[in-house]
Write an enzyme that holds these catalytic residues in place. Sequence first.
Site, PDB file in Angstrom:
ATOM      1  N   TYR A 152      -6.539  13.434   3.207  1.00  0.00           N
ATOM      2  CA  TYR A 152      -5.205  12.839   3.307  1.00  0.00           C
ATOM      3  C   TYR A 152      -4.149  13.859   2.861  1.00  0.00           C
ATOM      4  O   TYR A 152      -4.228  14.423   1.779  1.00  0.00           O
ATOM      5  CB  TYR A 152      -5.090  11.555   2.479  1.00  0.00           C
ATOM      6  CG  TYR A 152      -5.933  10.410   3.013  1.00  0.00           C
ATOM      7  CD1 TYR A 152      -6.565  10.487   4.253  1.00  0.00           C
ATOM      8  CD2 TYR A 152      -6.088   9.242   2.302  1.00  0.00           C
ATOM      9  CE1 TYR A 152      -7.335   9.449   4.754  1.00  0.00           C
ATOM     10  CE2 TYR A 152      -6.859   8.184   2.787  1.00  0.00           C
ATOM     11  CZ  TYR A 152      -7.482   8.306   4.013  1.00  0.00           C
ATOM     12  OH  TYR A 152      -8.243   7.266   4.488  1.00  0.00           O
ATOM     13  N   ARG A 162      -0.909   8.102   3.560  1.00  0.00           N
ATOM     14  CA  ARG A 162       0.423   8.613   3.872  1.00  0.00           C
ATOM     15  C   ARG A 162       1.201   9.036   2.623  1.00  0.00           C
ATOM     16  O   ARG A 162       2.402   9.292   2.697  1.00  0.00           O
ATOM     17  CB  ARG A 162       1.200   7.528   4.641  1.00  0.00           C
ATOM     18  CG  ARG A 162       0.453   7.021   5.888  1.00  0.00           C
ATOM     19  CD  ARG A 162       1.099   5.746   6.441  1.00  0.00           C
ATOM     20  NE  ARG A 162       0.291   5.048   7.434  1.00  0.00           N
ATOM     21  CZ  ARG A 162       0.346   5.300   8.736  1.00  0.00           C
ATOM     22  NH1 ARG A 162       1.134   6.225   9.211  1.00  0.00           N
ATOM     23  NH2 ARG A 162      -0.428   4.614   9.573  1.00  0.00           N
TER      24      ARG A 162
HETATM   25  P1  NAP Z   1      -1.357  -0.068   8.234  1.00  0.00           P
HETATM   26  O1  NAP Z   1      -0.980  -1.122   7.237  1.00  0.00           O
HETATM   27  O2  NAP Z   1      -2.004  -0.511   9.485  1.00  0.00           O
HETATM   28  O3  NAP Z   1      -0.061   0.771   8.616  1.00  0.00           O
HETATM   29  C1  NAP Z   1       0.825   1.201   7.621  1.00  0.00           C
HETATM   30  C2  NAP Z   1       2.038   1.797   8.304  1.00  0.00           C
HETATM   31  O4  NAP Z   1       2.807   0.724   8.855  1.00  0.00           O
HETATM   32  C3  NAP Z   1       2.932   2.553   7.333  1.00  0.00           C
HETATM   33  O5  NAP Z   1       3.389   3.721   7.972  1.00  0.00           O
HETATM   34  C4  NAP Z   1       4.078   1.584   7.112  1.00  0.00           C
HETATM   35  O6  NAP Z   1       5.298   2.232   6.856  1.00  0.00           O
HETATM   36  C5  NAP Z   1       4.153   0.893   8.460  1.00  0.00           C
HETATM   37  N1  NAP Z   1       4.839  -0.400   8.417  1.00  0.00           N
HETATM   38  C6  NAP Z   1       5.870  -0.757   9.231  1.00  0.00           C
HETATM   39  N2  NAP Z   1       6.297  -1.985   8.912  1.00  0.00           N
HETATM   40  C7  NAP Z   1       5.561  -2.416   7.880  1.00  0.00           C
HETATM   41  C8  NAP Z   1       5.556  -3.611   7.117  1.00  0.00           C
HETATM   42  N3  NAP Z   1       6.431  -4.605   7.361  1.00  0.00           N
HETATM   43  N4  NAP Z   1       4.681  -3.750   6.137  1.00  0.00           N
HETATM   44  C9  NAP Z   1       3.794  -2.770   5.877  1.00  0.00           C
HETATM   45  N5  NAP Z   1       3.741  -1.587   6.557  1.00  0.00           N
HETATM   46  C10 NAP Z   1       4.619  -1.415   7.561  1.00  0.00           C
HETATM   47  O7  NAP Z   1      -2.288   0.916   7.439  1.00  0.00           O
HETATM   48  P2  NAP Z   1      -2.610   2.515   7.555  1.00  0.00           P
HETATM   49  O8  NAP Z   1      -1.588   3.233   6.748  1.00  0.00           O
HETATM   50  O9  NAP Z   1      -2.790   2.927   8.966  1.00  0.00           O
HETATM   51  O10 NAP Z   1      -4.002   2.548   6.807  1.00  0.00           O
HETATM   52  C11 NAP Z   1      -4.139   1.930   5.514  1.00  0.00           C
HETATM   53  C12 NAP Z   1      -5.121   2.679   4.682  1.00  0.00           C
HETATM   54  O11 NAP Z   1      -6.405   2.666   5.308  1.00  0.00           O
HETATM   55  C13 NAP Z   1      -4.825   4.161   4.456  1.00  0.00           C
HETATM   56  O12 NAP Z   1      -3.889   4.429   3.440  1.00  0.00           O
HETATM   57  C14 NAP Z   1      -6.189   4.678   4.073  1.00  0.00           C
HETATM   58  O13 NAP Z   1      -6.456   4.384   2.714  1.00  0.00           O
HETATM   59  C15 NAP Z   1      -7.106   3.845   4.969  1.00  0.00           C
HETATM   60  N6  NAP Z   1      -7.497   4.566   6.208  1.00  0.00           N
HETATM   61  C16 NAP Z   1      -8.794   4.933   6.326  1.00  0.00           C
HETATM   62  C17 NAP Z   1      -9.246   5.569   7.472  1.00  0.00           C
HETATM   63  C18 NAP Z   1     -10.698   5.924   7.579  1.00  0.00           C
HETATM   64  O14 NAP Z   1     -11.086   6.617   8.523  1.00  0.00           O
HETATM   65  N7  NAP Z   1     -11.508   5.498   6.659  1.00  0.00           N
HETATM   66  C19 NAP Z   1      -8.354   5.857   8.519  1.00  0.00           C
HETATM   67  C20 NAP Z   1      -7.010   5.466   8.367  1.00  0.00           C
HETATM   68  C21 NAP Z   1      -6.596   4.809   7.220  1.00  0.00           C
HETATM   69  P3  NAP Z   1       5.989   2.212   5.392  1.00  0.00           P
HETATM   70  O15 NAP Z   1       5.179   3.115   4.542  1.00  0.00           O
HETATM   71  O16 NAP Z   1       7.353   2.723   5.663  1.00  0.00           O
HETATM   72  O17 NAP Z   1       5.984   0.792   4.892  1.00  0.00           O
END
Ligand code: NAP
Length: 304
Positions: free
Chosen positions: A61, A29
């Site tokens: 990304y 993101r």
């Molecule tokens: P996640 O930790 O499940 O979700 C993060 C999202 O939750 C962010 O938008 C964040 O917003 C929000 N959020 C709301 N409250 C929060 C809190 N209290 N603490 C932390 N976050 C909170 O992870 P994800 O972003 O979906 O994925 C994490 C990483 O996994 C990605 O950056 C990427 O590197 C990897 N990924 C890989 C694949 C793949 O196919 N290999 C697919 C998806 C992701 P804020 O930013 O405002 O905190």
Amino acid sequence: MSHLPLPPVTRKLGESGLEISSIAWGMWRLAEGGRSAKEAAALVHAALDAGITLLDTADIYGFDGTSGFGDAEALLGEVLAAEPALRARMVLATKGGILPPLPYDQSTAYLNKAIDDSLRRLKTESIDLWQVHRPDILTHPQEVARALEDAVAAGKIRTLGVSNFTIHQITALQHFLSQKLVTTQPEVSPLRITCFENGELDQAMTMGLVPLAWSPLGGGRLASPVSERDRAVAAALDVVAQEQDVSRTVAAYSWLMAHPAGIVPIIGSQQADRINEGVRALHVNWTRENWYAVLVAARGERLP
Ligand code: NAP
């Protein structure tokens, strides 16, 4: 009641000599909302200063369905160009193999181009961990293996990983590789528990793969539960969070880290304080009773 072992501060990436923090930071993101290189740099610093050394990105990304392919890598590249010393402080992980509108492409020609393009955007000479983002059903694993080994031999990438591969796809790719895969990156969270029972984590332990958990908060859903099941899982996490004075988010990361496969959650937040807070997960204690209570809430039914 005794506790499950706490995770180590770092983990080894196979026999590569590379070591990573037990919790990672992801940049899916990063390029959202027109973030500047200065703002991106502040997040990179937040992660590194917190002791997070594995930084995960991907060439796709930033892509919003029509444009933006490569934007997250390019933004990180700007950060590295402005402050080259940062590069040595991180284990840089990226992925490739998806180029819209094609679903997946892992032909030799495409992989060569994808890796070169990532290096150019990231403004780095080599990538520490290169991961196949999603499996391409139409490329023979022998061809994928050869292309990746050539890139390693050329010094473009150091170690290899996969993401979203089935157990058999991992076995097949490893069969044709002369070097060991070091990571697998499935979706894992207290809301996505399939890999606990389908053999993926058992395979990771058998093969010595570090499992990197993507979307460890279910894409943020754990912070704002919507369904009854979400709320039940959140409540089970809150028991430990309240007991140990941490947020539910930290409890969720630590729940994953308590698994013996050594799961490394990839923090998805793009807020410095939340990235920083994440490392508190290294110190959260789980009893078997509390751990299974989260699993049962996620299953929605008792274990047999
Ligand atoms: P996640 O930790 O499940 O979700 C993060 C999202 O939750 C962010 O938008 C964040 O917003 C929000 N959020 C709301 N409250 C929060 C809190 N209290 N603490 C932390 N976050 C909170 O992870 P994800 O972003 O979906 O994925 C994490 C990483 O996994 C990605 O950056 C990427 O590197 C990897 N990924 C890989 C694949 C793949 O196919 N290999 C697919 C998806 C992701 P804020 O930013 O405002 O905190």
